[in-house]
Design a protein around this motif. Structure first.
Motif, PDB file in Angstrom:
ATOM      1  N   CYS A  17       1.043  -1.211   0.021  1.00 48.29           N
ATOM      2  CA  CYS A  17      -0.068   0.095   0.088  1.00 48.29           C
ATOM      3  C   CYS A  17       1.059   1.319   0.032  1.00 48.29           C
ATOM      4  O   CYS A  17       2.062   1.364   0.913  1.00 48.29           O
ATOM      5  CB  CYS A  17      -0.907   0.017   1.198  1.00 48.29           C
ATOM      6  SG  CYS A  17      -2.032   1.259   1.167  1.00 48.29           S
ATOM      7  N   PRO A  18       0.648   2.291  -0.659  1.00 48.81           N
ATOM      8  CA  PRO A  18      -0.706   2.376  -1.787  1.00 48.81           C
ATOM      9  C   PRO A  18      -0.604   1.703  -3.090  1.00 48.81           C
ATOM     10  O   PRO A  18      -1.152   2.232  -3.901  1.00 48.81           O
ATOM     11  CB  PRO A  18      -0.890   3.706  -1.627  1.00 48.81           C
ATOM     12  CG  PRO A  18       0.619   4.593  -1.648  1.00 48.81           C
ATOM     13  CD  PRO A  18       1.463   3.474  -0.793  1.00 48.81           C
ATOM     14  N   GLU A  19       0.782   1.266  -3.522  1.00 49.01           N
ATOM     15  CA  GLU A  19       1.111   0.986  -5.083  1.00 49.01           C
ATOM     16  C   GLU A  19       0.181   0.213  -5.662  1.00 49.01           C
ATOM     17  O   GLU A  19      -0.337   0.278  -6.732  1.00 49.01           O
ATOM     18  CB  GLU A  19       2.382   0.388  -4.952  1.00 49.01           C
ATOM     19  CG  GLU A  19       3.649   1.292  -4.425  1.00 49.01           C
ATOM     20  CD  GLU A  19       4.913   0.446  -4.612  1.00 49.01           C
ATOM     21  OE1 GLU A  19       5.891   0.859  -5.523  1.00 49.01           O
ATOM     22  OE2 GLU A  19       5.087  -0.604  -3.855  1.00 49.01           O
ATOM     23  N   PRO A  20      -0.509  -0.918  -5.003  1.00 47.95           N
ATOM     24  CA  PRO A  20      -1.616  -1.876  -5.780  1.00 47.95           C
ATOM     25  C   PRO A  20      -2.680  -0.835  -6.248  1.00 47.95           C
ATOM     26  O   PRO A  20      -2.965  -0.977  -7.194  1.00 47.95           O
ATOM     27  CB  PRO A  20      -1.718  -2.521  -4.752  1.00 47.95           C
ATOM     28  CG  PRO A  20      -0.793  -3.027  -4.039  1.00 47.95           C
ATOM     29  CD  PRO A  20      -0.116  -1.790  -4.088  1.00 47.95           C
ATOM     30  N   THR A  46      -5.023  -5.012   0.661  1.00 50.45           N
ATOM     31  CA  THR A  46      -6.000  -4.796  -0.814  1.00 50.45           C
ATOM     32  C   THR A  46      -7.264  -5.528  -0.503  1.00 50.45           C
ATOM     33  O   THR A  46      -8.276  -5.064  -0.969  1.00 50.45           O
ATOM     34  CB  THR A  46      -5.302  -5.340  -1.842  1.00 50.45           C
ATOM     35  OG1 THR A  46      -5.006  -6.979  -1.572  1.00 50.45           O
ATOM     36  CG2 THR A  46      -4.140  -4.869  -2.182  1.00 50.45           C
ATOM     37  N   ARG A  47      -7.539  -6.176   0.370  1.00 42.75           N
ATOM     38  CA  ARG A  47      -8.780  -6.800   1.005  1.00 42.75           C
ATOM     39  C   ARG A  47      -9.521  -5.549   1.381  1.00 42.75           C
ATOM     40  O   ARG A  47     -10.977  -5.750   1.269  1.00 42.75           O
ATOM     41  CB  ARG A  47      -8.488  -7.736   2.026  1.00 42.75           C
ATOM     42  CG  ARG A  47      -8.021  -9.088   1.628  1.00 42.75           C
ATOM     43  CD  ARG A  47      -7.974 -10.057   2.814  1.00 42.75           C
ATOM     44  NE  ARG A  47      -7.053  -9.385   3.825  1.00 42.75           N
ATOM     45  CZ  ARG A  47      -6.757 -10.018   4.990  1.00 42.75           C
ATOM     46  NH1 ARG A  47      -7.301 -10.985   5.203  1.00 42.75           N
ATOM     47  NH2 ARG A  47      -5.785  -9.374   6.037  1.00 42.75           N
ATOM     48  N   ARG A  48      -9.120  -4.511   1.762  1.00 39.93           N
ATOM     49  CA  ARG A  48      -9.932  -3.572   2.309  1.00 39.93           C
ATOM     50  C   ARG A  48     -10.059  -2.219   1.092  1.00 39.93           C
ATOM     51  O   ARG A  48     -10.971  -1.669   0.962  1.00 39.93           O
ATOM     52  CB  ARG A  48      -9.382  -2.726   3.733  1.00 39.93           C
ATOM     53  CG  ARG A  48      -9.827  -1.298   4.078  1.00 39.93           C
ATOM     54  CD  ARG A  48      -9.106  -0.621   5.043  1.00 39.93           C
ATOM     55  NE  ARG A  48      -7.870  -0.237   4.430  1.00 39.93           N
ATOM     56  CZ  ARG A  48      -6.689  -0.683   4.888  1.00 39.93           C
ATOM     57  NH1 ARG A  48      -6.303  -1.089   5.820  1.00 39.93           N
ATOM     58  NH2 ARG A  48      -5.555  -0.065   4.236  1.00 39.93           N
ATOM     59  N   ASP A  49      -8.874  -2.030   0.579  1.00 40.14           N
ATOM     60  CA  ASP A  49      -8.647  -0.939  -0.430  1.00 40.14           C
ATOM     61  C   ASP A  49      -9.421  -1.261  -1.891  1.00 40.14           C
ATOM     62  O   ASP A  49      -9.814  -0.441  -2.285  1.00 40.14           O
ATOM     63  CB  ASP A  49      -7.071  -0.716  -0.561  1.00 40.14           C
ATOM     64  CG  ASP A  49      -6.226  -0.306   0.711  1.00 40.14           C
ATOM     65  OD1 ASP A  49      -7.184   0.203   1.751  1.00 40.14           O
ATOM     66  OD2 ASP A  49      -5.006  -0.562   0.853  1.00 40.14           O
TER      67      ASP A  49
END
Length: 80
Positions: A17-20, A46-49
């Protein structure tokens, strides 16, 4: 059954995070409306973002899976 054959794939393996999500934003922008993007990530955030990204920008999170620390997402770009 939904066809999960992607039009494009984003491999964000090893990125944190935050790259993906930054890369997701660029890849979804380049995709045709209604296109399906597969995202491969290893960052648990990423599961949240990624679901929040989809809700905020009105893209459809078609499916998500987790397998041994790898997170897979299929995202359909909004039509308009």
């Amino acid at each position: 059954m939904t066809d999960l054959t992607p039009d494009a794939t984003l491999d964000a393996t090893g990125l944190n995070c935050p790259e993906p999500v930054m890369m997701l934003h660029q890849h979804i922008r380049d995709l045709a409306p209604g296109g399906l993007l597969k995202v491969i990530a290893t960052d648990p955030s990423t599961r949240r973002d990624i679901p929040k990204f989809c809700v905020f920008l009105d893209h459809e999170l078609v499916q998500q899976q987790e397998d041994a620390g790898t997170y897979l997402y299929w995202i359909r770009k909004k039509l308009a």
